[in-house]
Design an enzyme around this catalytic site. Structure first.
Site, PDB file in Angstrom:
ATOM      1  N   THR A 126     -14.566  -4.204  43.127  1.00  0.00           N
ATOM      2  CA  THR A 126     -14.332  -4.402  44.384  1.00  0.00           C
ATOM      3  C   THR A 126     -15.681  -4.429  45.256  1.00  0.00           C
ATOM      4  O   THR A 126     -16.766  -4.107  44.748  1.00  0.00           O
ATOM      5  CB  THR A 126     -13.644  -3.453  45.036  1.00  0.00           C
ATOM      6  N   TYR A 149     -13.480   5.910  47.142  1.00  0.00           N
ATOM      7  CA  TYR A 149     -12.621   4.917  46.405  1.00  0.00           C
ATOM      8  C   TYR A 149     -14.011   3.962  45.586  1.00  0.00           C
ATOM      9  O   TYR A 149     -13.892   3.564  44.618  1.00  0.00           O
ATOM     10  CB  TYR A 149     -12.095   3.995  47.273  1.00  0.00           C
TER      11      TYR A 149
END
Length: 316
Positions: A126, A149
């Site tokens: 990501t 995250y």
């Protein structure tokens, strides 16, 4: 060719499986742990079309508990998309889930594929690993994630690199930038905006709404991901997959207002904790290695997502 897709019932994973099955002589084995019970109904819907295809087999199981030796038998490529998503929910005690599903599960899968003869192991990461950057971000930028995250996904990248160096696993890392489109999860921004405007609900906007993102339509993201299968000279590479255009959050809301013919009611709350103010992908490497040219404008992508929402969600 047999391909394993983890996270197969998810937003992006289900689109990837469908696209792979459009190719000749491809069988897809899907795994999904249904780790968030709130998304069970959504995931079941995502799987409906796939389960009717005789070249698709599905295992509903946590990667850490799966019989991976059996599942991996005959597998030639792996797309590892499964994990715990979400920046704002990755703080505090909730981080344990990110450790379990983004780090530990990745290590378990890498251990299992050591015994396999793979052509490609595609790890889906990501843009959150980059953190706050100015201008277009290249893959050579030093990762400085702003959220737990992002840290968990970067840890997965490092694990893949370690296993590639030591066990010659043919890893290719893809960093997705803010993917949107039909079947997007209900906790994601575009879904929330469309639902709120259509149902006359107040939209919570984090920050001042002028923050920008490199929005990537899901079909563009999938085409870039599928291109890895036949691409040469990509083993060991990290590749950005971004979108056709950038926009601010307020720009997106304006587009949705125009498309549905209704005005939004906005409530600005808090700041961008754990999120960069702007993201912008340099996709030069993707163009060179994958012949990747995102084709979907933000407006056209939103039309597709709104139509999907109206079809599937208004009756809920």
């Amino acid at each position: 060719m047999k391909i394993l897709v983890t996270g197969a019932a998810g937003f992006i994973g289900s689109h990837l499986c469908e696209r792979l099955l459009q190719l000749n002589n491809i069988e897809v084995i899907g795994i999904d742990g249904f780790i968030n019970p709130l998304l069970n109904q959504t995931k079941q819907r995502n799987l409906q079309e796939l389960l009717s295809n005789p070249r698709f087999k599905f295992h509903q199981v946590d990667l850490r508990e799966a019989d991976l030796k059996t599942i991996l038998d005959g597998i030639e490529a792996v797309y590892h998309l499964s994990g715990m998503p979400g920046v704002r929910t990755s703080w505090g005690t909730d981080f344990q889930g990110y450790v379990d599903h983004n780090i530990s599960a990745t290590q378990v899968l890498l251990e299992a594929v050591r015994e396999s003869s793979l052509e490609k192991f595609v790890y889906v990461s990501t843009s959150s690993v980059y953190g706050e950057k100015i201008g277009k971000v290249t893959e050579e930028s030093v990762p400085t994630p702003l959220s737990p995250y992002g840290v968990s996904k970067l840890a997965g990248e490092y694990l893949c690199n370690v296993y590639q160096v030591n066990y010659n696993i043919p890893v290719v890392t893809l960093r997705y930038f803010t993917v949107y489109g039909p079947r997007q999860r209900s906790d994601m921004a575009f879904h929330r905006f469309i639902k709120g405007i259509l149902n006359d609900e107040t939209l919570q906007i984090y920050g001042d709404g002028t923050q920008t993102r490199d929005f990537t339509f899901v079909s563009d993201c999938i085409e870039g991901s599928v291109a890895v299968l036949k691409a040469e000279n990509v083993i060991g590479e990290t590749i950005n997959l971004g979108g056709k255009e950038r926009a601010s959050v307020l720009d997106v809301i304006k587009h949705i207002e125009e498309l549905v013919g209704k005005k939004a009611t906005l409530k600005f709350v808090g700041g961008l904790i754990g999120e960069p103010r702007d993201t912008w992908a340099d996709i030069s490497k993707a163009k060179e290695l994958l012949d990747y040219y995102p084709a979907t404008s933000l407006r056209n992508g939103l039309i597709c997502q709104i139509n999907d929402f109206v079809k599937f969600y208004q009756t809920e």
